[in-house]
Scaffold this motif. Structure first.
Motif: not given
Length: 200
Positions: A112-113, A104-105, A130-133, A27-28
């Motif tokens: 995802v790649c 988080l999971a 990744m899809r944040r939703s 995410l970062l």
């Protein structure tokens, strides 16, 4: 370079989830040193051995008591830890973790790649796309990442593992995150527990 970990996980362990540092760091836009996968206790050994075969990886049991297996792919040197849920389900597992941004999971069945690179002779990994939703977040971990804050999942965190007090400062330094006032207050309260940690 990329490995086919995402496709293989969908095939052999659709019940599994990416968890922990790799999710947070991705995410970062930061690369991680390994990938953690979690799933039900009864599936860990079967999945670890199946992954080892599919990915041409060395496989060994790290911790029988907690259900942890480690794989290292022979070609890329990618480290994958396959861990049992600590609790009856994924929610209990995530809520037992230290900080909200580590709780988080992301389901392996979602897009995802898994990108892999060599950096200073170390293998690094990043979960791209990744899809944040679809990220599972029971305690505000996504908000903590957004605000670059270190927050506790519960007041019991340091009693369960006093080394987490040191981890809070290490994570703050490495990620350039600020430590929430509630975390500092809890550290002061539990400071004497640090002597229960192993010397190393």
């Amino acid at each position: 370079m990329s490995v086919n970990l995402a496709a293989v996980l969908k095939e052999v362990a659709p019940q599994a989830f990416y968890v922990g540092g790799a999710v947070r760091n991705s995410l970062l836009k930061r690369w991680s040193g390994d990938v953690d996968i979690t799933l039900p206790q009864q599936d860990v050994k079967t999945v670890a051995l199946a992954l080892g075969k599919k990915l041409n990886a060395a496989v060994f049991e790290m911790d029988p008591a907690f259900g942890v297996w480690r794989l290292v792919t022979r070609r890329e040197g990618l480290q994958i830890d396959v861990c049992a849920w600590q609790g009856k389900n994924l929610k209990e597992d995530l809520l037992r973790r230290d900080f909200t941004f580590n709780s988080l999971a992301y389901p392996v069945t979602q897009p995802v790649c898994v990108a892999v690179k060599k950096e200073n002779k170390q293998t690094k990994v990043l979960l791209k796309g990744m899809r944040r939703s679809q990220i599972i977040d029971f305690c505000g971990g996504l908000q903590a990442v957004k605000e670059r804050q270190i927050r506790l999942t519960s007041a019991k965190v340091f009693k369960e593992d006093p080394l987490r007090m040191l981890r809070a400062f290490r994570c703050g330094a490495e990620l350039n995150f600020s430590i929430d006032a509630g975390v500092l207050k809890q550290i002061k309260k539990d400071a004497s527990l640090i002597w229960q940690s192993a010397g190393e």
